[in-house]
Design a protein around this motif. Structure first.
Motif, PDB file in Angstrom:
ATOM      1  N   LYS A   5       0.840  -1.196   0.000  1.00 12.35           N
ATOM      2  CA  LYS A   5       0.000   0.000   0.000  1.00 12.35           C
ATOM      3  C   LYS A   5       0.875   1.247   0.000  1.00 12.35           C
ATOM      4  O   LYS A   5       1.982   1.245   0.540  1.00 12.35           O
ATOM      5  CB  LYS A   5      -0.874   0.015   1.255  1.00 12.35           C
ATOM      6  CG  LYS A   5      -1.793  -1.171   1.371  1.00 12.35           C
ATOM      7  CD  LYS A   5      -3.182  -0.740   1.201  1.00 12.35           C
ATOM      8  CE  LYS A   5      -4.085  -1.950   1.338  1.00 12.35           C
ATOM      9  NZ  LYS A   5      -5.414  -1.644   0.975  1.00 12.35           N
ATOM     10  N   ALA A   7       0.419   5.725   0.402  1.00 12.04           N
ATOM     11  CA  ALA A   7      -0.484   6.757   0.905  1.00 12.04           C
ATOM     12  C   ALA A   7      -0.591   7.897  -0.099  1.00 12.04           C
ATOM     13  O   ALA A   7       0.321   8.146  -0.877  1.00 12.04           O
ATOM     14  CB  ALA A   7       0.020   7.293   2.235  1.00 12.04           C
ATOM     15  N   ALA A   9      -0.934  11.899  -0.065  1.00 12.23           N
ATOM     16  CA  ALA A   9      -0.739  13.023   0.840  1.00 12.23           C
ATOM     17  C   ALA A   9      -1.277  14.302   0.216  1.00 12.23           C
ATOM     18  O   ALA A   9      -1.106  14.551  -0.977  1.00 12.23           O
ATOM     19  CB  ALA A   9       0.735  13.195   1.164  1.00 12.23           C
ATOM     20  N   ARG A  16      -1.641  12.643   5.341  1.00 17.76           N
ATOM     21  CA  ARG A  16      -1.845  11.440   4.519  1.00 17.76           C
ATOM     22  C   ARG A  16      -3.226  10.879   4.820  1.00 17.76           C
ATOM     23  O   ARG A  16      -3.418  10.188   5.812  1.00 17.76           O
ATOM     24  CB  ARG A  16      -0.747  10.429   4.814  1.00 17.76           C
ATOM     25  CG  ARG A  16       0.599  10.966   4.415  1.00 17.76           C
ATOM     26  CD  ARG A  16       1.699  10.011   4.713  1.00 17.76           C
ATOM     27  NE  ARG A  16       2.968  10.584   4.258  1.00 17.76           N
ATOM     28  CZ  ARG A  16       4.089   9.928   4.190  1.00 17.76           C
ATOM     29  NH1 ARG A  16       4.132   8.669   4.566  1.00 17.76           N
ATOM     30  NH2 ARG A  16       5.173  10.513   3.762  1.00 17.76           N
ATOM     31  N   ASN A  17      -4.189  11.198   3.956  1.00 21.57           N
ATOM     32  CA  ASN A  17      -5.585  10.879   4.203  1.00 21.57           C
ATOM     33  C   ASN A  17      -6.043   9.563   3.605  1.00 21.57           C
ATOM     34  O   ASN A  17      -6.948   8.937   4.131  1.00 21.57           O
ATOM     35  CB  ASN A  17      -6.480  11.988   3.640  1.00 21.57           C
ATOM     36  CG  ASN A  17      -6.181  13.327   4.257  1.00 21.57           C
ATOM     37  OD1 ASN A  17      -5.878  13.415   5.424  1.00 21.57           O
ATOM     38  ND2 ASN A  17      -6.256  14.367   3.462  1.00 21.57           N
ATOM     39  N   TYR A  18      -5.468   9.135   2.505  1.00 18.85           N
ATOM     40  CA  TYR A  18      -5.961   7.980   1.764  1.00 18.85           C
ATOM     41  C   TYR A  18      -4.841   6.976   1.528  1.00 18.85           C
ATOM     42  O   TYR A  18      -3.668   7.348   1.424  1.00 18.85           O
ATOM     43  CB  TYR A  18      -6.518   8.409   0.398  1.00 18.85           C
ATOM     44  CG  TYR A  18      -7.698   9.353   0.488  1.00 18.85           C
ATOM     45  CD1 TYR A  18      -8.980   8.857   0.644  1.00 18.85           C
ATOM     46  CD2 TYR A  18      -7.516  10.727   0.414  1.00 18.85           C
ATOM     47  CE1 TYR A  18     -10.059   9.715   0.720  1.00 18.85           C
ATOM     48  CE2 TYR A  18      -8.587  11.587   0.496  1.00 18.85           C
ATOM     49  CZ  TYR A  18      -9.865  11.081   0.651  1.00 18.85           C
ATOM     50  OH  TYR A  18     -10.928  11.927   0.741  1.00 18.85           O
ATOM     51  N   THR A  19      -5.198   5.691   1.418  1.00 28.82           N
ATOM     52  CA  THR A  19      -4.245   4.652   1.039  1.00 28.82           C
ATOM     53  C   THR A  19      -4.784   3.925  -0.185  1.00 28.82           C
ATOM     54  O   THR A  19      -5.998   3.741  -0.322  1.00 28.82           O
ATOM     55  CB  THR A  19      -4.006   3.639   2.170  1.00 28.82           C
ATOM     56  OG1 THR A  19      -5.246   3.059   2.542  1.00 28.82           O
ATOM     57  CG2 THR A  19      -3.350   4.296   3.363  1.00 28.82           C
ATOM     58  N   HIS A  45      -3.911  15.564  -4.199  1.00 26.31           N
ATOM     59  CA  HIS A  45      -3.232  14.564  -3.368  1.00 26.31           C
ATOM     60  C   HIS A  45      -2.247  13.815  -4.242  1.00 26.31           C
ATOM     61  O   HIS A  45      -2.579  13.400  -5.350  1.00 26.31           O
ATOM     62  CB  HIS A  45      -4.238  13.590  -2.762  1.00 26.31           C
ATOM     63  CG  HIS A  45      -4.988  14.159  -1.614  1.00 26.31           C
ATOM     64  ND1 HIS A  45      -5.888  15.183  -1.748  1.00 26.31           N
ATOM     65  CD2 HIS A  45      -4.960  13.863  -0.300  1.00 26.31           C
ATOM     66  CE1 HIS A  45      -6.395  15.476  -0.569  1.00 26.31           C
ATOM     67  NE2 HIS A  45      -5.840  14.687   0.334  1.00 26.31           N
ATOM     68  N   GLU A  47       0.802  10.697  -4.600  1.00 23.04           N
ATOM     69  CA  GLU A  47       1.247   9.401  -4.086  1.00 23.04           C
ATOM     70  C   GLU A  47       2.589   9.552  -3.368  1.00 23.04           C
ATOM     71  O   GLU A  47       3.485  10.209  -3.864  1.00 23.04           O
ATOM     72  CB  GLU A  47       1.385   8.434  -5.261  1.00 23.04           C
ATOM     73  CG  GLU A  47       1.868   7.070  -4.899  1.00 23.04           C
ATOM     74  CD  GLU A  47       2.016   6.177  -6.105  1.00 23.04           C
ATOM     75  OE1 GLU A  47       2.624   5.126  -5.950  1.00 23.04           O
ATOM     76  OE2 GLU A  47       1.540   6.533  -7.192  1.00 23.04           O
TER      77      GLU A  47
END
Length: 49
Positions: A5, A7, A9, A16-19, A45, A47
């Motif tokens: 995975k 993240a 950012a 870092r909100n999403y993966t 955002h 990667e």
């Protein structure tokens, strides 16, 4: 075998909100407009590695 995975950012505040799952065939870093709960708006955002 576990999936790798990475993240996403926020480019404004850096949180870092999403993966997402890593894609080895992707050569450039992914850039997506997503909602940042810390900024309260849609921001770019990127990667992270």
């Amino acid at each position: 075998m576990a999936t790798k995975k990475v993240a996403l950012a926020c480019s404004v505040c850096g949180s870092r909100n999403y993966t997402i799952t890593a894609n080895p065939s992707r050569t450039k870093r992914l850039e997506v407009n997503k909602f940042c709960k810390h900024c309260g708006q849609y921001t770019l955002h990127q990667e992270t590695k």
